[in-house]
Design a protein around this motif. Structure first.
Motif: not given
Ligand code: ADP
Length: 260
Positions: A122-144
């Motif tokens: 959803i935020t990729s357009g905004l991020a690309e326009r500002k040439n931002m890099r997003i590092i995703d270190e989200t682990a395989a976790i689930t939650v209710m």
């Protein structure tokens, strides 16, 4: 403090004493002040784009529309201001919906990796326009949790991280868990927030820099929505920041919440 006093007269007209009722209304007054501030803020936030839209339409009708360059420029401003109104009304409806009695989360077991993936999209357009890099270190976790609400929380935090950082900087998303809770964080390398501003950050319409927030399309409601949604999950939001270095927002969601 409101004070109410009344004499107590016995059956034979004899004077028995006096009853005094002391009522602490400071809290009621405080809530009333917050409500009035809120209405004043909403009115101001709505009036600004409406005044601008009206002004540009009048100028166009007065003859500016005959100049193709002006016509395009003014229409673009009108479009931007309309978009602003749209976002503001959506945020207001969202907040009032969360605060309404009987508000319910639609909880199921959700994967944090999926949530982060959707929020990034959803935020990729905004991020690309500002040439931002997003590092995703989200682990395989689930939650209710309520997936849509959690995506919204992440979108709000990512949007801020992008808006309040310089072009070309990096944002890091991380997730981990302990026995009791899952912990999600968004860290930017942006402008940072002064310590004295932090306590008021989650208030509706509070902005450190009003002009900058407006320019980036902010409504001042994003963090209030984040806080409400996370508290609805029984969780907490924390923020750490250093001027010129960057900011980390951290969300804690309990694995087991007491069902009311
Ligand atoms: P806005 O729509 O103005 O961004 P928010 O409620 O999302 O409203 O945030 C409130 C204010 O907190 C912002 O106006 C900004 O001043 C500050 N802020 C939020 N996130 C960040 C961030 N990642 N870095 C620096 N400042 C931030």
């Amino acid at each position: 403090l409101s004070v109410y006093g009344a004499p107590v007269i016995g059956r034979h007209g004899n004077w028995l004493g006096i009853i005094v009722v002391l009522h602490d209304i400071t809290e009621i007054i405080r809530l009333e002040e917050i409500r009035k501030d809120f209405v004043a803020n909403v009115s101001h936030e709505l009036r600004t784009p409406i005044t601008s839209i009206k002004g540009f339409i009048e100028t166009l009708l007065d003859g500016a529309m005959k100049e193709p360059v002006l016509l395009k420029d003014f229409l673009e401003i009108i479009q931007k201001e309309s978009e602003r109104l749209h976002v503001l009304v959506n945020d207001l409806l969202e907040l009032s919906g969360i605060e309404r009695e009987g508000f319910q989360l639609n909880k199921r077991q959700v994967s944090l990796q999926e949530i982060v993936k959707d929020a990034k999209k959803i935020t990729s357009g905004l991020a690309e326009r500002k040439n931002m890099r997003i590092i995703d270190e989200t682990a395989a976790i689930t939650v209710m949790a309520d997936a849509d609400r959690l995506i919204q929380v992440m979108v709000n935090l990512l949007t801020n991280a992008i808006n309040y950082s310089k072009e070309g900087t990096t944002i890091t998303i991380a997730a981990l868990e302990n026995a009791h809770e899952v912990i999600l964080s968004v860290t930017d390398e942006g402008m940072g927030i002064e310590a004295k501003e932090l306590p008021r950050l989650f208030e509706r319409f509070y902005r450190v820099d009003r002009a900058r927030s407006r320019e980036s399309g902010g409504t001042g409601l994003g963090l209030a929505i984040v806080k409400h949604l996370i508290e609805a999950h029984g969780g907490k939001v924390a923020v750490e920041s250093e001027i010129g270095k960057g900011t980390t927002f951290t969300i804690y969601i309990p694995k087991r919440t007491k069902e009311l």
